[in-house]
Design an enzyme around this catalytic site. Structure first.
Site, short mmCIF file in Angstrom:
data_model
loop_
_atom_site.label_atom_id
_atom_site.label_comp_id
_atom_site.label_asym_id
_atom_site.label_seq_id
_atom_site.Cartn_x
_atom_site.Cartn_y
_atom_site.Cartn_z
N CYS A 345 51.05 35.08 13.93
CA CYS A 345 50.71 34.80 12.53
C CYS A 345 50.93 33.33 12.20
O CYS A 345 51.91 32.73 12.63
CB CYS A 345 51.62 35.58 11.59
SG CYS A 345 51.49 37.33 11.78
N ARG A 439 40.12 41.65 5.90
CA ARG A 439 41.57 41.83 5.84
C ARG A 439 42.25 40.64 5.17
O ARG A 439 43.27 40.76 4.53
CB ARG A 439 42.05 41.98 7.28
CG ARG A 439 43.52 42.17 7.48
CD ARG A 439 43.73 42.23 8.99
NE ARG A 439 45.10 42.50 9.36
CZ ARG A 439 45.45 43.49 10.18
NH1 ARG A 439 44.56 44.32 10.65
NH2 ARG A 439 46.69 43.65 10.51
P1 XMP Z 1 53.93 41.09 16.24
O1 XMP Z 1 55.06 40.17 15.94
O2 XMP Z 1 54.36 42.46 16.62
O3 XMP Z 1 53.14 41.21 14.86
O4 XMP Z 1 53.01 40.48 17.25
C1 XMP Z 1 52.06 42.09 14.68
C2 XMP Z 1 51.70 42.15 13.21
O5 XMP Z 1 51.24 40.88 12.74
C3 XMP Z 1 50.31 41.07 11.66
N1 XMP Z 1 49.12 40.28 11.98
C4 XMP Z 1 48.88 39.05 11.47
N2 XMP Z 1 49.54 38.34 10.54
N3 XMP Z 1 47.95 36.59 10.81
C5 XMP Z 1 49.05 37.10 10.19
O6 XMP Z 1 49.63 36.41 9.33
C6 XMP Z 1 47.24 37.27 11.74
O7 XMP Z 1 46.26 36.78 12.28
C7 XMP Z 1 47.72 38.56 12.08
N4 XMP Z 1 47.26 39.52 12.93
C8 XMP Z 1 48.15 40.54 12.84
C9 XMP Z 1 50.02 42.53 11.57
O8 XMP Z 1 50.76 43.03 10.46
C10 XMP Z 1 50.53 43.07 12.89
O9 XMP Z 1 50.92 44.42 12.84
#
Ligand code: XMP
Length: 520
Positions: A345, A439
């Site tokens: 993120c 999203r």
């Molecule tokens: P982890 O830390 O497990 O996080 O890799 C997965 C979660 O991150 C969110 N997610 C995003 N958040 N930009 C964001 O700010 C993104 O591009 C993005 N893609 C996923 C999502 O909640 C996921 O479950």
């Protein structure tokens, strides 16, 4: 209550319950590594702890772990593996709606141990062709069902005849004819196909493969004796697969607050698609967006709640009690908490928005008096983070931890002698171009300039989900043992926190040693 109990406790000034600790630290956003949990008197052995959790009426998991609805994490293979281990997979929506329906069907129709699309050969092929395919695809087996053009079973090509000596013979000359091949009708497999197949193999000495057909004798799958033996052993495992009332694996699917060409919520499209998901047997739908405390997400949840009064609904993401209350009032059962903690993120950098995850969980959980579950979404890199998250939530959602697994979508690539899989944020430019722009509140126009809120990355390939989950579960159980918590509600009740200094954090990881990597 907890404060009264704590006053008799000599450790109380240092190790505090959530309702004292977080308000006392209310000027600072805290995340997993900023805190640690204190041990407590325990009569609980890790192996005796229970990890089951109910997220909504009719949505019960045997372990509190969910795989993220991301296009490099959860499609049917991952969702099947998660449910077999007692958890849940949320199928992402970065694919055509029809494909998402098929992915859900694959999970719901999965029969453990049944190879649903076995490699087949046709009667017209030469044995030499079959040998070439085995060589090219590196198959470790050489017995194949033989089917005609309509998919009907015409025999079995046994490994005994798949030899270079017979290369010029046709499969039709070498096969064991249909009448001599052992088969079973799919519906005869019943509720427990493994027990049924196990009985079959015991009764038919020397037969190692059971072919499954339908009423028209079309091949529906194959069960092997070695798979049955492995699964029978696994049945003694502590955590059972997560199944619905009809004994099917549970499965979730994500949707977005889809808008039409005029920028209005596309109610008809959302309702039609979720209706089709429900027909396929989906167990929970997640309205998955970056900003859940918003009109579009609230309206989507309301529309779904009205149309499907009993369907468990997840919604998010939020980081405030007001956000949780808002989505609960709209009709959601479980709320995703997390803005910017994820490993891919960049929301906090790009938008300057988001809250460190432990503080976000505590603040949001205060809104859960509305009788909704809290799902800790993102930022989890180790089992200790999960233990901390579960002190304030009913389950965790993980992306990065699973993205390197065999079951995640995508190919393994080799770089400099190491193996990796692609992992990308759903807000990364590439993922938004592939469909996930809604999203993040952008229109899915590839030519439009949008600010990505995620990065494209690689994760080291890490083997099967079974293996990764075994490590995570072991860690959660250890944490619960240290706190004397027999189950997850006791973990939430008993947790006592203290802040960690930067030196304390260094002390927490291996230090002043050269670590050896032996074993697995
Ligand atoms: P982890 O830390 O497990 O996080 O890799 C997965 C979660 O991150 C969110 N997610 C995003 N958040 N930009 C964001 O700010 C993104 O591009 C993005 N893609 C996923 C999502 O909640 C996921 O479950």
């Amino acid at each position: 209550m907890a404060a009264a109990r704590q006053s008799d406790n000599p450790d109380h000034p240092f190790y505090q319950a959530a309702e004292e600790f977080f308000p006392a630290n209310n000027k600072l956003g805290l995340t997993f590594d900023d805190i640690t949990l204190a041990t407590l008197y325990s009569e609980i052995l890790p192996r005796d702890t229970q990890l089951d959790t109910t997220l909504a009426e009719g949505l019960h998991l045997n372990i509190p772990i969910i795989s993220s609805d991301m296009d490099t994490v959860t499609e049917s293979r991952m969702a099947i593996a998660m449910a077999l281990n007692g958890g849940l997979g949320l199928i992402h929506y970065n694919m055509p709606e029809r494909q998402q329906l098929s992915e859900v069907s694959r999970v719901k129709n999965h029969v453990h141990g049944l190879i649903q699309e076995p490699i087949k050969v046709s009667p017209d092929q030469f044995i030499g062709d079959v040998l070439a395919v085995i060589e090219q695809k590196k198959f470790g087996f050489s017995t194949f069902p033989v089917v005609d053009k309509k998919g009907r079973l015409v025999g079995l090509l046994s490994g005994h005849v798949v030899k270079p000596r017979y290369a010029k013979k046709k499969v039709s000359e070498a096969l064991t004819p249909r009448a001599q091949v052992h088969t079973i009708r799919k519906k005869e497999l019943g509720k427990d196909p493994i027990a049924r197949a196990d009985k079959f193999f015991t009764e038919h000495i020397g037969i190692h493969k059971l072919l499954v057909v339908d009423e028209d004798d079309e091949l529906q799958g194959l069960i092997t004796m070695s798979d049955v033996d492995r699964i029978t052993q696994e049945r003694n495992a502590q955590f059972k697969p997560a199944r619905d009332a009809h004994f099917h694996l549970i499965c979730g699917a994500a949707v977005s607050a889809t808008r039409n060409a005029f920028g209005e919520l596309d109610r008809d499209r959302i309702l039609n698609h979720v209706g089709a998901l429900v027909e396929r047997g989906v167990d929970v739908v997640a309205v998955s967006t970056a900003h859940g405390h918003s009109k579009g997400v609230g309206d989507t949840v309301k529309v779904l709640r009205d149309a499907f009064p009993k369907l468990p609904l997840i919604a998010g993401n939020v980081t405030s009690a007001a956000g949780v209350e808002f989505l609960a009032d709209c009709g959601a059962n479980a709320i995703k908490v997390g803005q910017g903690p994820g490993s891919i993120c960049t929301t906090r950098i790009v938008a300057g928005v988001g809250i460190p995850q432990m503080t976000a969980l505590y603040v949001s959980a205060r809104g859960a008096a509305k009788k909704v579950s809290i799902l800790a979404d993102g930022g989890i890199t180790k089992s200790g983070d999960i233990v901390k998250a579960l002190t304030l939530s009913q389950a965790v959602i993980c992306g990065g931890i699973f993205a390197g697994c065999n079951e995640a979508p995508g190919e393994v690539v080799e770089i400099g002698g190491k193996f990796y899989k692609q992992y990308r944020g759903m807000g990364s430019f590439a993922a938004m171009k592939a469909g996930s722009a809604a999203r993040y509140g952008h229109l899915p126009n590839p030519n439009q300039k949008v600010a990505p809120e995620g990065v494209e990355a690689l994760k080291e390939a890490c083997g099967s989900v079974d293996r990764v989950l075994a490590q995570l579960i072991g860690g959660i159980q250890s944490g619960m043992g240290y706190l004397g918590a027999a189950n997850l509600s006791q973990l939430r009740e008993k947790a006592r926190y203290i802040r960690v200094s930067p030196a304390g954090m260094r002390e927490a990881a291996p230090h002043d040693v050269v670590e050896l990597k032996t074993g697995n």
